[in-house]
Design a protein around this motif. Structure first.
Motif, PDB file in Angstrom:
ATOM      1  N   TYR A  13      84.242  26.760 -23.766  1.00 45.76           N
ATOM      2  CA  TYR A  13      84.877  28.069 -23.927  1.00 45.76           C
ATOM      3  C   TYR A  13      85.812  28.304 -22.765  1.00 45.76           C
ATOM      4  O   TYR A  13      85.498  27.977 -21.623  1.00 45.76           O
ATOM      5  CB  TYR A  13      83.833  29.188 -23.916  1.00 45.76           C
ATOM      6  N   VAL A  20      83.876  27.261 -19.499  1.00 48.77           N
ATOM      7  CA  VAL A  20      82.420  27.113 -19.562  1.00 48.77           C
ATOM      8  C   VAL A  20      82.129  26.043 -20.601  1.00 48.77           C
ATOM      9  O   VAL A  20      82.601  26.134 -21.735  1.00 48.77           O
ATOM     10  CB  VAL A  20      81.745  28.431 -19.993  1.00 48.77           C
ATOM     11  N   ALA A  22      79.555  24.808 -22.946  1.00 47.04           N
ATOM     12  CA  ALA A  22      78.292  25.253 -23.548  1.00 47.04           C
ATOM     13  C   ALA A  22      77.492  24.079 -24.104  1.00 47.04           C
ATOM     14  O   ALA A  22      76.269  24.115 -24.090  1.00 47.04           O
ATOM     15  CB  ALA A  22      78.579  26.269 -24.648  1.00 47.04           C
ATOM     16  N   PRO A  41      66.153  27.404 -22.569  1.00 50.17           N
ATOM     17  CA  PRO A  41      66.388  28.657 -21.849  1.00 50.17           C
ATOM     18  C   PRO A  41      67.658  29.353 -22.313  1.00 50.17           C
ATOM     19  O   PRO A  41      68.529  28.736 -22.937  1.00 50.17           O
ATOM     20  CB  PRO A  41      66.522  28.221 -20.385  1.00 50.17           C
ATOM     21  N   SER A  42      67.750  30.621 -21.996  1.00 49.84           N
ATOM     22  CA  SER A  42      68.946  31.395 -22.259  1.00 49.84           C
ATOM     23  C   SER A  42      70.154  30.696 -21.618  1.00 49.84           C
ATOM     24  O   SER A  42      70.066  30.223 -20.486  1.00 49.84           O
ATOM     25  CB  SER A  42      68.735  32.791 -21.659  1.00 49.84           C
ATOM     26  N   GLY A  43      71.239  30.605 -22.356  1.00 50.24           N
ATOM     27  CA  GLY A  43      72.439  29.958 -21.829  1.00 50.24           C
ATOM     28  C   GLY A  43      72.460  28.445 -21.990  1.00 50.24           C
ATOM     29  O   GLY A  43      73.408  27.787 -21.562  1.00 50.24           O
ATOM     30  N   SER A  44      71.446  27.874 -22.638  1.00 48.21           N
ATOM     31  CA  SER A  44      71.394  26.413 -22.745  1.00 48.21           C
ATOM     32  C   SER A  44      72.250  25.867 -23.886  1.00 48.21           C
ATOM     33  O   SER A  44      72.388  24.647 -24.024  1.00 48.21           O
ATOM     34  CB  SER A  44      69.941  25.943 -22.895  1.00 48.21           C
ATOM     35  N   GLY A  45      72.794  26.761 -24.728  1.00 46.80           N
ATOM     36  CA  GLY A  45      73.717  26.301 -25.778  1.00 46.80           C
ATOM     37  C   GLY A  45      73.179  26.409 -27.196  1.00 46.80           C
ATOM     38  O   GLY A  45      73.814  25.934 -28.137  1.00 46.80           O
ATOM     39  N   LYS A  46      72.052  27.083 -27.359  1.00 45.25           N
ATOM     40  CA  LYS A  46      71.425  27.153 -28.686  1.00 45.25           C
ATOM     41  C   LYS A  46      72.322  27.841 -29.719  1.00 45.25           C
ATOM     42  O   LYS A  46      72.521  27.327 -30.817  1.00 45.25           O
ATOM     43  CB  LYS A  46      70.075  27.903 -28.603  1.00 45.25           C
ATOM     44  N   SER A  47      72.848  29.020 -29.353  1.00 42.90           N
ATOM     45  CA  SER A  47      73.688  29.747 -30.320  1.00 42.90           C
ATOM     46  C   SER A  47      74.967  28.976 -30.615  1.00 42.90           C
ATOM     47  O   SER A  47      75.426  28.938 -31.763  1.00 42.90           O
ATOM     48  CB  SER A  47      74.056  31.134 -29.783  1.00 42.90           C
ATOM     49  N   THR A  48      75.527  28.380 -29.585  1.00 39.73           N
ATOM     50  CA  THR A  48      76.740  27.577 -29.784  1.00 39.73           C
ATOM     51  C   THR A  48      76.460  26.446 -30.774  1.00 39.73           C
ATOM     52  O   THR A  48      77.249  26.210 -31.703  1.00 39.73           O
ATOM     53  CB  THR A  48      77.211  27.006 -28.431  1.00 39.73           C
TER      54      THR A  48
HETATM   55  P1  ADP Z   1      71.956  30.260 -25.739  1.00 39.93           P
HETATM   56  O1  ADP Z   1      72.105  30.597 -27.182  1.00 39.93           O
HETATM   57  O2  ADP Z   1      71.053  29.104 -25.481  1.00 39.93           O
HETATM   58  O3  ADP Z   1      71.597  31.453 -24.905  1.00 39.93           O
HETATM   59  P2  ADP Z   1      74.848  30.058 -25.768  1.00 39.93           P
HETATM   60  O4  ADP Z   1      75.253  29.012 -26.719  1.00 39.93           O
HETATM   61  O5  ADP Z   1      74.955  31.485 -26.201  1.00 39.93           O
HETATM   62  O6  ADP Z   1      73.377  29.755 -25.226  1.00 39.93           O
HETATM   63  O7  ADP Z   1      75.700  29.924 -24.444  1.00 39.93           O
HETATM   64  C1  ADP Z   1      75.869  28.692 -23.743  1.00 39.93           C
HETATM   65  C2  ADP Z   1      76.843  28.920 -22.593  1.00 39.93           C
HETATM   66  O8  ADP Z   1      78.137  29.216 -23.104  1.00 39.93           O
HETATM   67  C3  ADP Z   1      76.483  30.088 -21.689  1.00 39.93           C
HETATM   68  O9  ADP Z   1      76.860  29.740 -20.372  1.00 39.93           O
HETATM   69  C4  ADP Z   1      77.326  31.201 -22.219  1.00 39.93           C
HETATM   70  O10 ADP Z   1      77.590  32.146 -21.225  1.00 39.93           O
HETATM   71  C5  ADP Z   1      78.575  30.483 -22.643  1.00 39.93           C
HETATM   72  N1  ADP Z   1      79.265  31.153 -23.773  1.00 39.93           N
HETATM   73  C6  ADP Z   1      78.756  31.363 -25.012  1.00 39.93           C
HETATM   74  N2  ADP Z   1      79.655  31.970 -25.800  1.00 39.93           N
HETATM   75  C7  ADP Z   1      80.770  32.143 -25.040  1.00 39.93           C
HETATM   76  C8  ADP Z   1      82.070  32.706 -25.270  1.00 39.93           C
HETATM   77  N3  ADP Z   1      82.405  33.192 -26.480  1.00 39.93           N
HETATM   78  N4  ADP Z   1      82.940  32.704 -24.252  1.00 39.93           N
HETATM   79  C9  ADP Z   1      82.624  32.196 -23.043  1.00 39.93           C
HETATM   80  N5  ADP Z   1      81.440  31.648 -22.755  1.00 39.93           N
HETATM   81  C10 ADP Z   1      80.516  31.612 -23.727  1.00 39.93           C
END
Ligand code: ADP
Ligand code: ADP
Length: 234
Positions: A13, A20, A22, A41-48
């Motif tokens: 991103y 960043v 992800a 953990p939070s921020g590990s890339g699960k949602s991505t």
């Molecule tokens: P999780 O779901 O495990 O919490 P995410 O996939 O949401 O992890 O995020 C992984 C990393 O990418 C984090 O550092 C998050 O801050 C960053 N991130 C996620 N979405 C965005 C975005 N749209 N823009 C910038 N950084 C992002």
């Protein structure tokens, strides 16, 4: 053909002049009918990862195949069509339309697929029957409990007959008992209909019920464990 396949996928991103990363070099193959928990953990890339697997987003580098098709070769319209045909989504916060009946919420994905109204209504009622909500067709989300709203969302995910349901913290807004019911429903869909389930969860009990657990850390797959015991009979 695997249902979903990521080969050395990265997703970066850009926010202003910082980047960043992800996901960094994720390779993952999910077969038809699998039941996979994604944890980390939070921020590990699960949602991505879930967004990529669901064709809501594309990798920065690497190859992602959905139903055998390389998403890089598809136009945005084709990608949306692939998403509609293959994937159902379930979210933590349900994402239902508040002024719309359960039946019309469930029918919505069929609108985008050009299914005629009478058939939409019939299929929505059938999907609501599958989740045990035949008696709630005309209720609006505000008239339903949290567990019922999540079951409406599951019916909406199923109505297009997808091969895969992607569920991002589906029990996160539910109490333990209601969450267990929702998990049992997802397990039944997996077992009886062969729908592949990919589920993000923070709850160890929920992750333990999956047949496979993929652990993410810092955008990489740290481990990928499968249960080797045979499935229990009914
Ligand atoms: P999780 O779901 O495990 O919490 P995410 O996939 O949401 O992890 O995020 C992984 C990393 O990418 C984090 O550092 C998050 O801050 C960053 N991130 C996620 N979405 C965005 C975005 N749209 N823009 C910038 N950084 C992002
Ligand atoms: P929850 O709070 O239930 O986890 P979010 O609001 O975080 O759900 O949604 C997860 C992600 O999915 C968000 O980035 C959102 O933009 C996206 N999203 C939500 N609903 C849809 C939808 N119907 N189609 C496409 N993307 C969606």
């Amino acid at each position: 053909t695997p249902a979903l396949e990521a080969v050395d996928v990265t997703r970066t991103y850009r926010a202003g002049d910082t980047e960043v990363t992800a996901l960094r070099g994720v390779s993952l193959r999910i077969d038809e009918g699998e039941y996979v928990a994604v944890v980390g953990p939070s921020g590990s890339g699960k949602s991505t990862l879930m967004h990529l697997l669901g064709c809501l987003d594309r990798p920065t580098t690497g190859v992602l195949r959905v139903g055998g098709r390389d998403v890089a070769r598809l136009s945005d319209t084709e990608l949306a069509e692939l998403r509609n045909a293959r994937v159902g989504f379930v979210f933590q916060s349900f994402h239902l339309l508040g002024r719309t009946s359960a039946r019309d919420n469930v029918a919505l994905p069929l609108v985008y697929r050009g299914v005629p109204r009478a058939e939409r209504r019939r299929r929505a009622a059938e999907a609501l029957a599958t989740v045990g909500l035949s008696h709630r067709l005309d209720h609006r989300p505000g008239q339903l409990s949290g567990g019922e709203q999540q079951r409406v969302a599951i019916a909406r995910a199923l109505v297009g007959d997808p091969g895969v349901v992607l569920a991002d913290e589906p029990t996160g807004n539910l109490d333990t008992r209601t969450g267990d019911d929702v998990m049992a429903l997802l397990e039944r869909l997996n077992r009886d209909r062969g729908v592949a389930i990919v589920l993000v969860t923070h709850e160890p009990d929920v992750a333990a019920r999956a047949r496979r657990r993929v652990h993410l850390r810092d955008g990489m797959i740290e481990s990928d464990e499968r249960d080797t015991t045979p499935l229990q009979g009914p």
